[in-house]
Design a protein around this motif. Structure first.
Motif, PDB file in Angstrom:
ATOM      1  N   VAL A  15     -23.918 -10.252 -12.232  1.00  0.00           N
ATOM      2  CA  VAL A  15     -22.989  -9.337 -12.306  1.00  0.00           C
ATOM      3  C   VAL A  15     -21.888  -9.964 -11.018  1.00  0.00           C
ATOM      4  CG1 VAL A  15     -24.170  -7.309 -13.075  1.00  0.00           C
ATOM      5  CG2 VAL A  15     -23.753  -7.613 -10.674  1.00  0.00           C
ATOM      6  N   THR A  16     -20.828  -9.555 -11.252  1.00  0.00           N
ATOM      7  CA  THR A  16     -19.893  -9.828 -10.330  1.00  0.00           C
ATOM      8  C   THR A  16     -18.808  -8.318 -10.343  1.00  0.00           C
ATOM      9  OG1 THR A  16     -18.401 -11.216  -9.271  1.00  0.00           O
ATOM     10  CG2 THR A  16     -18.173 -11.066 -11.679  1.00  0.00           C
ATOM     11  N   VAL A  17     -18.164  -8.449  -9.205  1.00  0.00           N
ATOM     12  CA  VAL A  17     -17.130  -7.287  -9.126  1.00  0.00           C
ATOM     13  C   VAL A  17     -16.108  -7.527 -10.168  1.00  0.00           C
ATOM     14  CG1 VAL A  17     -15.553  -6.196  -7.705  1.00  0.00           C
ATOM     15  CG2 VAL A  17     -17.365  -6.599  -6.896  1.00  0.00           C
ATOM     16  N   GLY A  18     -15.615  -6.725 -10.904  1.00  0.00           N
ATOM     17  CA  GLY A  18     -14.809  -7.132 -12.112  1.00  0.00           C
ATOM     18  C   GLY A  18     -13.369  -6.614 -11.863  1.00  0.00           C
ATOM     19  N   GLY A  19     -12.535  -6.333 -12.790  1.00  0.00           N
ATOM     20  CA  GLY A  19     -11.376  -5.492 -12.841  1.00  0.00           C
ATOM     21  C   GLY A  19     -10.134  -6.436 -12.536  1.00  0.00           C
ATOM     22  N   PRO A  20      -8.877  -5.885 -12.497  1.00  0.00           N
ATOM     23  CA  PRO A  20      -7.877  -6.923 -12.652  1.00  0.00           C
ATOM     24  C   PRO A  20      -7.576  -7.967 -11.443  1.00  0.00           C
ATOM     25  CG  PRO A  20      -7.096  -4.539 -12.136  1.00  0.00           C
ATOM     26  CD  PRO A  20      -8.592  -4.702 -12.460  1.00  0.00           C
ATOM     27  N   GLN A  21      -7.872  -7.458 -10.113  1.00  0.00           N
ATOM     28  CA  GLN A  21      -7.806  -8.230  -8.919  1.00  0.00           C
ATOM     29  C   GLN A  21      -9.046  -7.972  -7.983  1.00  0.00           C
ATOM     30  OE1 GLN A  21      -4.105  -6.784  -7.375  1.00  0.00           O
ATOM     31  NE2 GLN A  21      -2.856  -8.619  -8.289  1.00  0.00           N
ATOM     32  N   PRO A  22     -10.262  -8.469  -8.412  1.00  0.00           N
ATOM     33  CA  PRO A  22     -11.375  -8.329  -7.670  1.00  0.00           C
ATOM     34  C   PRO A  22     -11.247  -9.029  -6.309  1.00  0.00           C
ATOM     35  CG  PRO A  22     -11.772  -9.950  -9.440  1.00  0.00           C
ATOM     36  CD  PRO A  22     -10.482  -9.555  -9.574  1.00  0.00           C
ATOM     37  N   SER A  23     -11.487  -8.288  -5.161  1.00  0.00           N
ATOM     38  CA  SER A  23     -11.569  -8.636  -3.700  1.00  0.00           C
ATOM     39  C   SER A  23     -12.362  -7.671  -3.202  1.00  0.00           C
ATOM     40  CB  SER A  23     -10.301  -8.555  -3.305  1.00  0.00           C
ATOM     41  OG  SER A  23      -9.556  -7.283  -2.919  1.00  0.00           O
ATOM     42  N   LEU A  24     -12.770  -8.043  -1.872  1.00  0.00           N
ATOM     43  CA  LEU A  24     -13.617  -7.009  -1.000  1.00  0.00           C
ATOM     44  C   LEU A  24     -12.869  -5.784  -0.635  1.00  0.00           C
ATOM     45  CD1 LEU A  24     -16.138  -6.575   0.552  1.00  0.00           C
ATOM     46  CD2 LEU A  24     -15.085  -7.738   2.540  1.00  0.00           C
ATOM     47  N   GLU A  25     -11.680  -5.995  -0.390  1.00  0.00           N
ATOM     48  CA  GLU A  25     -10.886  -4.807   0.073  1.00  0.00           C
ATOM     49  C   GLU A  25     -10.733  -3.914  -1.017  1.00  0.00           C
ATOM     50  OE1 GLU A  25      -9.676  -8.372   0.303  1.00  0.00           O
ATOM     51  OE2 GLU A  25     -10.354  -8.053   2.368  1.00  0.00           O
ATOM     52  N   GLU A  26     -10.351  -4.407  -2.477  1.00  0.00           N
ATOM     53  CA  GLU A  26     -10.174  -3.525  -3.513  1.00  0.00           C
ATOM     54  C   GLU A  26     -11.524  -3.043  -4.026  1.00  0.00           C
ATOM     55  OE1 GLU A  26      -8.447  -1.682  -7.032  1.00  0.00           O
ATOM     56  OE2 GLU A  26      -7.460  -2.889  -5.028  1.00  0.00           O
ATOM     57  N   PHE A  27     -12.560  -3.703  -3.747  1.00  0.00           N
ATOM     58  CA  PHE A  27     -13.850  -3.237  -4.171  1.00  0.00           C
ATOM     59  C   PHE A  27     -14.226  -1.900  -3.149  1.00  0.00           C
ATOM     60  CE2 PHE A  27     -18.469  -3.565  -3.692  1.00  0.00           C
ATOM     61  CZ  PHE A  27     -18.959  -2.967  -5.041  1.00  0.00           C
TER      62      PHE A  27
END
Length: 111
Positions: A15-27
């Protein structure tokens, strides 16, 4: 049961962090403030990006060091995928935003 749900419920999957703009800050913002994260199962055709309502009781961030950008975030939450209520369980490495995860089928929902 749905084929995709059944496949993702057996064993661990990348798996990976998904979504429109995956970043550590967004996560970090999504886990802490919004309570809604995107987890993408990368081993399916084209990837399966799931929106997960974070279960704060089951999620464990004790080993997640967001400020240093390392450690592992254990995320658990629920969603409905192809008319099946499921729990998504994922361990995300904050340095890479990748990890392993699986689904747990809870119950089928009929439209």
């Amino acid at each position: 049961m749905d084929d995709l749900v059944e496949r993702l419920s057996q064993g661990e999957h990348p798996v990976t962090v998904g979504g429109p703009q995956p970043s550590l800050e967004e996560f970090k913002k999504r886990v802490g403030d919004m309570g809604y994260v995107f987890i993408k199962f990368t081993g399916t055709r084209g990837g399966t990006d799931l929106g997960v309502r974070v279960d704060k009781q089951a999620t464990d961030l004790r080993n997640a060091h967001f400020e240093q950008g390392n450690g592992v975030a254990h995320i658990e939450g629920t969603l409905t995928l192809n008319y099946v209520k499921v729990r998504c369980v994922a361990d995300i490495n904050l340095a890479t935003l990748d990890g392993n995860g699986h689904l747990v089928a809870l119950e089928e929902v009929h439209p």
